[in-house]
Motif scaffolding. Structure first.
Motif, short mmCIF file in Angstrom:
data_model
loop_
_atom_site.label_atom_id
_atom_site.label_comp_id
_atom_site.label_asym_id
_atom_site.label_seq_id
_atom_site.Cartn_x
_atom_site.Cartn_y
_atom_site.Cartn_z
N HIS A 64 -12.53 -14.87 -36.00
CA HIS A 64 -11.44 -16.49 -36.21
C HIS A 64 -10.82 -16.09 -35.01
O HIS A 64 -9.70 -16.39 -35.38
N GLY A 65 -10.35 -14.07 -35.49
CA GLY A 65 -8.95 -14.65 -33.94
C GLY A 65 -8.22 -13.99 -35.09
O GLY A 65 -6.73 -13.24 -34.71
N HIS A 66 -8.24 -13.27 -36.60
CA HIS A 66 -7.61 -12.56 -36.78
C HIS A 66 -7.31 -11.20 -36.55
O HIS A 66 -6.18 -10.50 -36.81
N SER A 67 -8.58 -10.36 -37.52
CA SER A 67 -8.56 -9.44 -37.03
C SER A 67 -8.49 -8.35 -36.22
O SER A 67 -8.34 -7.11 -36.75
N SER A 68 -8.51 -9.06 -35.03
CA SER A 68 -8.73 -9.12 -33.56
C SER A 68 -7.38 -8.13 -33.21
O SER A 68 -7.53 -7.12 -32.44
N LEU A 90 -10.19 -15.37 -17.20
CA LEU A 90 -10.28 -13.88 -16.21
C LEU A 90 -11.74 -12.72 -16.08
O LEU A 90 -11.36 -11.60 -15.14
N GLN A 91 -12.68 -13.27 -16.66
CA GLN A 91 -13.42 -12.71 -16.66
C GLN A 91 -14.42 -13.54 -15.16
O GLN A 91 -14.88 -12.48 -14.58
N GLU A 92 -13.79 -14.62 -14.54
CA GLU A 92 -14.12 -15.15 -13.33
C GLU A 92 -13.67 -14.20 -12.34
O GLU A 92 -14.01 -14.02 -11.21
N VAL A 101 -4.21 -5.41 -23.70
CA VAL A 101 -5.03 -5.85 -24.18
C VAL A 101 -5.19 -7.05 -24.87
O VAL A 101 -4.42 -7.33 -24.99
N TYR A 102 -6.13 -8.26 -24.96
CA TYR A 102 -5.96 -8.93 -25.50
C TYR A 102 -6.83 -9.05 -26.42
O TYR A 102 -8.16 -8.45 -26.82
N SER A 103 -6.20 -10.10 -27.53
CA SER A 103 -7.31 -10.13 -28.92
C SER A 103 -7.88 -12.05 -28.40
O SER A 103 -6.42 -12.72 -28.55
N MET A 104 -8.30 -11.86 -29.43
CA MET A 104 -9.66 -13.50 -28.23
C MET A 104 -8.84 -14.73 -29.30
O MET A 104 -9.48 -14.49 -30.25
N ILE A 150 -5.33 -14.07 -26.33
CA ILE A 150 -5.12 -15.45 -24.77
C ILE A 150 -6.78 -15.96 -25.66
O ILE A 150 -7.00 -16.04 -26.58
N THR A 151 -6.28 -17.24 -24.74
CA THR A 151 -7.39 -18.38 -25.24
C THR A 151 -8.85 -18.22 -24.48
O THR A 151 -9.15 -17.55 -23.71
N ILE A 152 -9.86 -18.40 -25.36
CA ILE A 152 -10.87 -18.37 -24.80
C ILE A 152 -10.94 -19.16 -23.49
O ILE A 152 -12.00 -18.51 -23.01
#
Ligand SMILES: O=S(=O)([O-])[S-]
Length: 103
Positions: free
Chosen positions: A66-70, A14-16, A85-88, A6-8
């Motif tokens: 950095h969005g790799h290990s997530s 999503l959070q809105e 589940v999302y990796s940012m 997921i992008t920022i």
């Protein structure tokens, strides 16, 4: 079950629109220096507890530097039964450039 990237911008949208849970898998020092609002620092010691006590229907956003290990972490949480589940992408390093940081 699988995770999604997921992008920022998508995280903000999503959070809105609904409640989410945010877990930050960075080291405690990095987390203490600043993290996303309401993020929880998850490590090998508290992951099992978190999994047991967290609603699996609420979207779960996984954040690292950095969005790799997530990504493998998100895969793991999806395998534990979390439905959404999302990796940012970009991770906290990009998040902090334009978004609120909590200490
Ligand atoms: O692997 S990472 O640099 O994204 S934490």
């Amino acid at each position: 079950m699988n995770f999604k990237r997921i992008t920022i911008e998508e995280v903000n949208r999503l959070q809105e629109s609904q409640a989410t849970n945010v877990i930050d898998i960075r080291d405690p020092q990095g987390f203490a220096a600043g993290h996303m609002p309401n993020a929880i620092n998850i490590n090998n010691q508290n992951a099992a507890d978190y999994i047991e006590n967290t609603d699996k229907e609420t979207p779960l956003i996984v954040v690292c530097y950095h969005g790799h290990s997530s990504q493998p972490a998100a895969q793991y949480f999806a395998a534990q039964g979390f439905k959404d589940v999302y990796s940012m992408d970009g991770g906290f390093e990009v998040w902090k450039l334009n978004n609120p940081v909590e200490v």
